[in-house]
Structures are given as C-alpha cells and as structure tokens.
Enzyme design. Sequence first.
Site, PDB file in Angstrom:
ATOM      1  N   ASP A 467       0.830  -1.203   0.000  1.00 34.65           N
ATOM      2  CA  ASP A 467       0.000   0.000   0.000  1.00 34.65           C
ATOM      3  C   ASP A 467       0.870   1.261   0.000  1.00 34.65           C
ATOM      4  OD1 ASP A 467      -2.329   1.512   0.162  1.00 34.65           O
ATOM      5  OD2 ASP A 467      -3.142   0.438   1.882  1.00 34.65           O
ATOM      6  N   ASP A 531     -10.720   1.885  -3.412  1.00 35.56           N
ATOM      7  CA  ASP A 531     -11.246   1.524  -2.091  1.00 35.56           C
ATOM      8  C   ASP A 531     -12.763   1.473  -2.104  1.00 35.56           C
ATOM      9  OD1 ASP A 531      -8.927   1.110  -0.798  1.00 35.56           O
ATOM     10  OD2 ASP A 531      -8.831   3.064   0.185  1.00 35.56           O
TER      11      ASP A 531
HETATM   12  C1  DGJ Z   1      -5.846   1.817   1.897  1.00 36.48           C
HETATM   13  C2  DGJ Z   1      -6.182   0.636   1.068  1.00 36.48           C
HETATM   14  O1  DGJ Z   1      -6.604   1.027  -0.197  1.00 36.48           O
HETATM   15  C3  DGJ Z   1      -7.223  -0.193   1.786  1.00 36.48           C
HETATM   16  O2  DGJ Z   1      -7.634  -1.265   0.985  1.00 36.48           O
HETATM   17  C4  DGJ Z   1      -6.652  -0.670   3.091  1.00 36.48           C
HETATM   18  O3  DGJ Z   1      -5.600  -1.555   2.852  1.00 36.48           O
HETATM   19  C5  DGJ Z   1      -6.183   0.516   3.920  1.00 36.48           C
HETATM   20  N1  DGJ Z   1      -5.325   1.382   3.173  1.00 36.48           N
HETATM   21  C6  DGJ Z   1      -5.474   0.058   5.152  1.00 36.48           C
HETATM   22  O4  DGJ Z   1      -4.934   1.097   5.858  1.00 36.48           O
END
Ligand code: DGJ
Length: 731
Positions: A467, A531
């Site tokens: 991430d 997300d």
């Molecule tokens: C952002 C990501 O896009 C999410 O899927 C998740 O992993 C969160 N970060 C976790 O902090």
Amino acid sequence: MTIVHLRRARTSLVLDARGPGLPRVVHWGADLGPLPAADLPALVDATVPPVVPSSFDAPTVLSLLPEASAGWSGRPGLAGHRDGRDWSTAFRLDTVDVDDPRGGGGEAVRVSEEDRDHGGAGAARVTVRAADPGAGLSLTVEITLSAAGLLTVRHRLRNDGDRPYEVRELTPVLPVPAVATELLDLTGRWCRERAPQRHPWPMGAWVREGRHGRTGHDATLLLVAGTPGFGFGHGETWAVHTAWSGDHVTVAERRPTGEATLGGGELLAPGEILLGPGEEYATPLLYAVHSADGLDGLSDVLHTHLRARPEHPRGPRPVTLNVWEAVYFDHDLDRLKGLADRAAEVGVERFVLDDGWFRGRRHDRAGLGDWWVDDDVWPDGLQPLIDHVRKHGMQFGLWVEPEMVNPDSDLFRAHPDWVLQAPGRLPPEWRHQQVLDLAHPDAYAHLLDRLDAVLREHDGIAYLKWDHNRDLTEAGHAGRPAVHAQTVAVYRLLDDLRARHPGLEIESCSSGGARVDLEILRRTDRVWASDCNDALERLSIQRWTGLLLPPELIGTHIGPERSHTTHRVHDLGFRAATALFGHHGIEWDISGISATERIELAAWVALHKRLRPLLHGGRVVRVDHPDPAVQAHGVVAHDRSHAVYAVSRLATSAAQVPGAVRLPGLDPARRYLVRPPAGVPEPALLELAPPGWLASDGGVTLSGSVLGSVGLQLPALHPEQALLLEVAAVD
Ligand code: DGJ
C-alpha cells in the site's frame, strides 16, 4: 541510414531515419501491408508539409524529439541547460540499428493469427543514436513494436560535456493524423478513480500533469485521440500511456501549423536531474497503441501484449478474501480464524490480513515503520493464523505499507532524518504519516531487511498487498528534490525483494487505485482499483481501468450489502455480477451472514471459478449502448466459442424500454445459445413477464451476426441490477 517500416499485428510504423537530423515518424497507425521498398521514399515525400506564408522557408519536420533547430515552436522535446548555456540542441544522426527478426523495411511480413493473439513472439526494435557535440549531449532513442502491435519509445540523454547538465524535461512524442479530432482521458479521486472526460481536440496543449509523487488517483491511464464520435467498437483511435509511478505528464498538442502529437514523460523539479560528465537520464517508457476499431481495439493490443509478458501472473488467480472492511484494526485471532473458516466454506483461495498487525498499529495514527508483529495483539505471532488459513488449502497474504512512517513510531523516533523533506521542515502530515527517504542507503537497507525478515520468519506468506497512502509533498533528499530518486528506489526495492523471494506475489495498492501504471506492474501482479466496493461505482471504475489492464490484473471484491464508502445498498446479485469480471474476491465480514446468503455467495464464487479461464484469457468487449443508464460489457473467448456478458441498469431512463443490447465480438457465422448462467439466482425482475426468450429455460439460439447486429431485448431491470448472459457456440 534508411527508411524503416515495422509491421506487427495490425500496426505499421514508418520512420524516416535518413538524417541528417533525428528520425521523423512518417506513419504510426494502421498496417500498411507489405510496401515495396521503392514506395517508402514516395510515402515520405507524400507526407512532408508544404511551406506556407509567414513561416520557415523549409518544411518543418517533427521528429521523435521536437527541436527548435528543426523549426518546431510547440512544446520542446528537451528542455535543459548547462549553467544557462547549451539550452538548445540540433542532434545529428549517428547510427540506426534495426532488429526486426521477421523482416522489416519494405519486405512483406507475414503476421500469423497466432502472433496476433499472443504478443510474445518477436518484437521489432530500432535503436537510434544521435549527438550534438556543440551542446555536449548525445541521445539514444529506443523504439519497440511488440508482436501485439504495441509501440514503446524511450529516450536516453547523456552528458558528454565536462560540466553538469540539468535536464528539465525530456518527452518523447508521436504524431497523430488530422483525422483525430476528439480527445478522451481519465481523471479521478479517492473512491472514484478513472472517470472519463472527452472533448473536441482544440488548438494548444491538453496537459495532464500528476504531481503526487505517485501515479495518482487522477492519472489518465490512457490519453486517447480519435475520429469524431469514436466509441468502444468503432472509430480510429491512437493512445499513449506514460509508464511512471512518480510525477509525470501526458500531453496532446495540436498546432496551427497542422501537427498533432501525443506524448508523455516525467515531470522534473528544478535541480532534480543534474547529469554529471558521462551520466545519463532515461525517460519512462511511453506506450503507444493504435486501433482501427475503437477503444476495444486499443484494449485488445494492450491486453494481448501484457498477457504475453514473462512476468504476467500465470495460473488461476486465487479468489481472495481481504479482511479490511470486515475487521479494520480490530485484530483478534479467534475472530479471524472464524472468518477464515467461512472464507474456505464459500470457496476462497487466498486470505489477506490487512493493516493493523504490526507494533503499535491500533489505529492509523501510529506504528507505520515498525514492521514487527505486535505482541500485544498477536501474543503467539501470525503463524497460528497462517497455519489455520493454510490448513484450509488457502494462501496467506499480508498487508504492508513499506514507504511510509508515522511520526508516532519507534522508527521515526530513532531516525527522524530518514524522511523525505525540504530543508528545515517536515511536509504536512497526511493520514498522520510521512514518507521514508529510500534514497538514504541506511533507510533502504533497513526496509529491505525488515520486509525480508517478515517473509522469512513466517512460513507461508505468499502475497503482499503493498500500500502507499499519501502523496509525496516537498519530497527532498539531502536538500534536493527527490521524487525521481524515490520512484527509482521503490522499483529497486520491489525488485530486490522479489529476487529474494521468488514466487512472492505483490498487489499494487495506493489508497485504492493511486498507483496503477505499467512500470509498477512490471514488478507487481495486480492492482487494487479502488477503495470503493460499491458495485455501481465499480462498474465505471473497472470499465475504465480495464481499458489499459486485462481483468486478471484488477482486484474486484464483493463488498457488504451497504457500501462502507457510499452507504448505498445493493443486493448480492448486483455486487457479485460486477465483481465477477476481474481478479475476484470478497471484502466483507461474512462471519455474520445467513446460511442462505452463504450458499448464494458460494455459488457466485463457483461461477467465477468456472468462468475464470474465459474471464482471464478472453477478449474484453464493451457495448456502445445509446442509453447512458445501460452499461453492458463482456469477455469473449479468442476462438469465439464462449462468452459471458453483464448488462447493468445504472439508473432509471427516460425511455421505459431502453432498446436492445447488441452482443459484440461473436463470430457472425456461428450460432450461439444465450441464457443466464446456471447456479446463481437471476435478478428479481420488475416486469410481469420478461422477454419470451428469457422466460424459456432453454434460452435462445441465434447467430453471432444477429446477436451482434440486432441484439436482444432485455428485461426491464430495476436500477442497480445486473443480468448475466452466458453465450456458447452450438455448432
Ligand atoms: C488503503 C487501502 O486502499 C485499503 O484497501 C486498506 O488496505 C487501507 N489502506 C489500510 O490502511
């Protein structure tokens, strides 16, 4: 020196490389067939613009690196200087090397059907070397035309002088013919990535800049120019992609002098690239693709090319359960084991533990950087969960965000200087975090060793979700701008880690889809598109992400009934039919769902697995439906024996009956049985009686020609409902 004609699949590239200046692209577009050698000079002559009043006395020739010395007054290909001198160039051609195993030039090149469908077989390459001794610079232009017809261009600039040379901008460009009069590109934001925008192509420059230090939620995966009204299945289109995960620009420029170009490169900060004597700067790869058959034709070339790469993930993409929206930071071994049990029951093949497992990470304000398992929450470590997951036959995956650090972390307290920053101040915080300076050798070594240790100390971590949750802001190293150095270091970190752990799969995530580009994808195996798991939003996000990437590279998860990010409520059928078309998964607390829902969910997972070879290997098609409230798309097997389509109703329409939906991509001469796939419930229909063909269990049998040209009248779906159609050849 020569005129070069390269042909691959449905694309031709003709380069006038006779010198004395840099080569000119005479044609990039439709395959010209096997041109006799004698035709090439005539083709070149036929494309030289006339001399017009109030202009230079000789025709302006646009090269792969536009120069003022050649009469170019648009955006320069190279901007740079050496202490205010050597600010303009006149490169002279030294050598042109053509490596075209299947014969280029004017000779006939046979393109087999196999080569059309599998981009792996022999690419053609041209390497051009040129120099401007007066400016103390030399230039190498690397061009490839892959078997799939995908063109790449990269410039390398070397400082031959004895004093530093600053590169401010170096951008390859390609000409596009005047028939392209409209532009389409993508923008976006968190939870709404890849929103299309299109408009006529005006005079001037349409410049898409990303200054996020990452690819960006708003990055245009493609910048497309096309003939008026081009759509998914029609119109001639040209497109470029700037493959870079740092600051970058993608630009379309149209000049009153008649030229139109597409290009892209890196955005460099003042002083960022200072080449010492003998040093070289290489641009990101500019990918360029042409299609005579609309946007789907662009995707054909891109998907075929990407699938032929040796690094393309092979084998069935494991159905994934990611625990983020199920538990967030609330990590509890028993609860997660229970979730893993439910996941295994419904057919999940990979279980991913998201954010929250490492020291101090009870919320998003602390812990980033401390890549040790948190003993308070995980007194026996992660191995018991990993073993439990693996006992079910599932793979185990783990979330990391390596480039980031919370000021509230042991790492930051010990090494506050390991953070990218302008002299004397820290960047403003974003999600309470800063960015580690990977150009700092100790920071880099520490991070590589920690990630390596986490993987070595556990038996069975097969996958990392990598991430990256903030922009790089005032990102400096030792007082100098450092987004370039950081981007290169991240690539190296991924390469080094993969070399130490062959077979490890990595997902590129960045607050959803803010790091989606073809350079990060050379070292990662899929992207997290967004997300937002709301199926309605996802339909658009996936459609436009899929313009560049084949479905198997795009993570698509079934979220909970009420979306966490939009609060819309959707039934399982709509969520699952939407998440079917990608690297499928679940992101939902399924430990509390009813037995009926579990059975239905398992049926959807089973359907995905049954259709997976088709979904992850076939040709992606989208329907140009006149009603904007109807979105339809599908995947058709390359032998056109089998296909699956989804027709979704996004909203109500002015017309109660929105019109038949055509099913593109089938063989007009074959007959097909069309019906909803067995095993999963069909949407609850609004109408008293669905169309006759749907009412009969046997479906309908029609020719590919009828299905592609007339289409099928569909039932009146409710808004936010989807109908799947499976199509199988019967002859
Ligand atoms: C952002 C990501 O896009 C999410 O899927 C998740 O992993 C969160 N970060 C976790 O902090």
